[in-house]
Structure formats: structure tokens, C-alpha cells
Scaffold this motif. Structure first.
Motif, PDB file in Angstrom:
ATOM      1  N   THR A 122     -25.476 -66.327-111.971  1.00 31.42           N
ATOM      2  CA  THR A 122     -24.185 -66.072-111.310  1.00 31.42           C
ATOM      3  C   THR A 122     -23.306 -65.178-112.179  1.00 31.42           C
ATOM      4  O   THR A 122     -22.732 -64.189-111.702  1.00 31.42           O
ATOM      5  CB  THR A 122     -23.450 -67.407-111.039  1.00 31.42           C
ATOM      6  N   CYS A 186     -24.148 -66.990-106.474  1.00 33.05           N
ATOM      7  CA  CYS A 186     -23.353 -66.020-105.708  1.00 33.05           C
ATOM      8  C   CYS A 186     -24.233 -64.832-105.326  1.00 33.05           C
ATOM      9  O   CYS A 186     -25.233 -64.544-105.982  1.00 33.05           O
ATOM     10  CB  CYS A 186     -22.121 -65.556-106.480  1.00 33.05           C
ATOM     11  N   GLU A 222     -19.749 -66.083 -97.248  1.00 32.04           N
ATOM     12  CA  GLU A 222     -19.425 -66.190 -98.674  1.00 32.04           C
ATOM     13  C   GLU A 222     -18.338 -65.187 -99.073  1.00 32.04           C
ATOM     14  O   GLU A 222     -17.433 -65.507 -99.831  1.00 32.04           O
ATOM     15  CB  GLU A 222     -20.681 -65.965 -99.521  1.00 32.04           C
TER      16      GLU A 222
END
Length: 225
Positions: A122, A186, A222
Motif C-alpha cells: 500500500t 489500495c 474506492e
């Protein structure tokens, strides 16, 4: 504990008593307050250890947010150096970014738990985008932090008056919500993601709405979150 079994300690206990709608609302606020306190501690602790050691002491959400705050401070400081006559300030910072990414790459090749590996991936994803932004600033010969290429980036600051994380992009300002999201990873941040950020935040500033459209699994939800 999160769904990924990531643990975040609370500074105080909470009793789930009484009507469910009452304690559930109280639990939500308690979680937010606990993370706000942990965020302040995390920001204070950043300079105590090298980054590659610091990230293992904190949950993914806090570590990534503090790295974003430090990144914003570093770019603004580089612009100040640029204005004082140091023409290589942004280039020097870019070299520092590459060193950090190389260190992350070394860590990933080592023995790590699943959650730590996910956390570092991430941070790498965010830092690769940050590196690309700085390269863009160097190539466009940006001279101040008021240049649009930097103004249009999502910038995180720690507000000293309120001890709350402030988020800025163009002329839009909001505050971090401290909603615990666990160690969920992510998606890759692209120039399209940046444009979505600008469009959606400007819509909110104008009290309007926005809805990204496109194929499934491309990151619409997201990005909006």
C-alpha cells in the motif's frame, strides 16, 4: 481487530450496554476518537525511527496517512528551498523518494507477515504516485507551491489548532473522518484518479454531486471513498 486481523489498541475501554442503537452509535464515536488520538501519537513518533522501522509500529491506515502528511510537508519545504535559490531542491527530494522505494522493495523480498506485506505494498503504491508527481513538477519547472500541478494534488496536513488531519485539493478543504478501514490495500493511483479527486471535491464544494461511471472492478467506489 479488522477483517484482516489487524489489531489497533484503544486508549480507553468501551462498554456495549443498553439499547443497541445507542451503544453502536457510541462505539462508532469511540473508535473515531481513539484513532484521532493514535494519529497524533503516530505523527509525533515519525521522527523517532527510520521510516522502514516506523511503519511496523502502526496500523496501515495511520502509517499511510502520516506518510502522506510528511510527503506534503517535504514538497512544500522543497518549494521553499527553490524560492531561496536551491534549484535542485525538488530533484534532491525525488532522489530521497527513490531511496525509500528501494528500501520498501528490499523489505518485501524479506520475511514478512501477510498484513505487513500488504501494508508495505500500500505504501509503495502511494509513494510511486508521489514520485511521479514530483517528477512531473521537475519536468514542468514548477517554481512555487501555488502551481496548478501541485494545487490539484490531494494534500494532507496535521492541523495544529484542532489536532485533526486536514485534507486540501485546489480550493477545497475537508477533514479526515477517522473511520477505521483496516488493512485493505489500495488501488494504483493514476492521473485519472487525480482528475476524479478534483471533479468530485469541486462538486462537493459547489454543493453538487458526482457519480463515476465505468466497468466493474476499476476502482470507482474506492476513489469516491
Amino acid at each position: 481487530y479488522s477483517g484482516e486481523n489487524e489489531y489497533v489498541s484503544w486508549p480507553a475501554t468501551f462498554n456495549c450496554e443498553g439499547a443497541v442503537e445507542t451503544w453502536l452509535f457510541g462505539l462508532t464515536n469511540h473508535t473515531h476518537d481513539s484513532l484521532k488520538l493514535r494519529m497524533q501519537e503516530c505523527v509525533s513518533a515519525f521522527d523517532e525511527k527510520p521510516r522502514h522501522e516506523f511503519i511496523f509500529d502502526w496500523c496501515a491506515m495511520l502509517a499511510s496517512t502520516v506518510c502522506k502528511i510528511v510527503y506534503t510537508e517535504d514538497v512544500n519545504w522543497s518549494f521553499e528551498q527553490l524560492e531561496e535559490g536551491n534549484e535542485n531542491a525538488l530533484r534532491d527530494f525525488n532522489k530521497k523518494q527513490i531511496d525509500i522505494l528501494n528500501k520498501y522493495a528490499e523489505l518485501i523480498l524479506g520475511e514478512l507477515s501477510g498484513n505487513d506485506r500488504k501494508k508495505i505494498i500500500t505504501l509503495m503504491t502511494l509513494d510511486v504516485h508521489a514520485r511521479d508527481v514530483v517528477i512531473g513538477l521537475v519536468d514542468s519547472k514548477a517554481e512555487t507551491n501555488q502551481t496548478f500541478a501541485w494545487m490539484s494534488q490531494l494534500k494532507f496536513h496535521m492541523d495544529d489548532k484542532t489536532n485533526t488531519v486536514r485534507i486540501e485539493i485546489c480550493d477545497y478543504i475537508t477533514y479526515f473522518g477517522y473511520e477505521y478501514i483496516g488493512n485493505c490495500g489500495c488501488l494504483v493511483v493514476t492521473p485519472l484518479t487525480d482528475r476524479c479527486y478534483i471533479t468530485l471535491t469541486q462538486a462537493m464544494r459547489l454543493v453538487l454531486g458526482g457519480a463515476p461511471a465505468g466497468p466493474a472492478g476499476t476502482g470507482k467506489t474506492e476513489t469516491t471513498k
